[in-house]
Design an enzyme around this catalytic site. Sequence first.
Site, mmCIF file in Angstrom:
data_model
loop_
_atom_site.group_PDB
_atom_site.id
_atom_site.type_symbol
_atom_site.label_atom_id
_atom_site.label_comp_id
_atom_site.label_asym_id
_atom_site.label_seq_id
_atom_site.Cartn_x
_atom_site.Cartn_y
_atom_site.Cartn_z
ATOM 1 N N ILE A 1 3.294 15.483 -9.988
ATOM 2 C CA ILE A 1 4.246 14.392 -9.752
ATOM 3 C C ILE A 1 3.714 13.135 -10.423
ATOM 4 O O ILE A 1 2.678 12.591 -10.037
ATOM 5 C CB ILE A 1 4.439 14.152 -8.240
ATOM 6 C CG1 ILE A 1 4.980 15.427 -7.578
ATOM 7 C CG2 ILE A 1 5.365 12.964 -7.994
ATOM 8 C CD1 ILE A 1 5.009 15.383 -6.062
ATOM 9 N N ASP A 2 4.428 12.672 -11.463
ATOM 10 C CA ASP A 2 4.021 11.448 -12.147
ATOM 11 C C ASP A 2 4.809 10.262 -11.602
ATOM 12 O O ASP A 2 5.596 10.401 -10.659
ATOM 13 C CB ASP A 2 4.191 11.586 -13.662
ATOM 14 C CG ASP A 2 5.635 11.824 -14.096
ATOM 15 O OD1 ASP A 2 6.571 11.478 -13.338
ATOM 16 O OD2 ASP A 2 5.834 12.346 -15.209
ATOM 17 N N SER A 3 4.599 9.086 -12.165
ATOM 18 C CA SER A 3 5.225 7.873 -11.622
ATOM 19 C C SER A 3 6.752 7.928 -11.718
ATOM 20 O O SER A 3 7.448 7.462 -10.815
ATOM 21 C CB SER A 3 4.685 6.625 -12.319
ATOM 22 O OG SER A 3 4.898 6.697 -13.711
ATOM 23 N N ASP B 1 8.587 10.710 -11.638
ATOM 24 C CA ASP B 1 8.992 11.655 -10.591
ATOM 25 C C ASP B 1 8.954 10.981 -9.224
ATOM 26 O O ASP B 1 9.813 11.220 -8.381
ATOM 27 C CB ASP B 1 8.064 12.877 -10.560
ATOM 28 C CG ASP B 1 8.170 13.745 -11.797
ATOM 29 O OD1 ASP B 1 9.245 13.762 -12.428
ATOM 30 O OD2 ASP B 1 7.174 14.408 -12.132
#
Length: 72
Positions: free
Chosen positions: A33-35, A37
Amino acid sequence: MATIDTVKEVLQENLDIDPETVQPESTLESLGIDSLDMVELICELEERCDIEFGEPEGIDTIGKLVDYIESL
């Protein structure tokens, strides 16, 4: 429905993350999970849980995310 189950459901529907792999100690990074997401996740959780997230800081695990939601 428990908050953790709602989070798992949103992760599965929006990010295609297997709910079986999501545990309270799972880090957002380990789940991929990136920023971007996270923004999508927060928007969906606000809608489903009828909450206003604000500017949460220090949320790096699913457990912390669940605790934060439940504190609102």
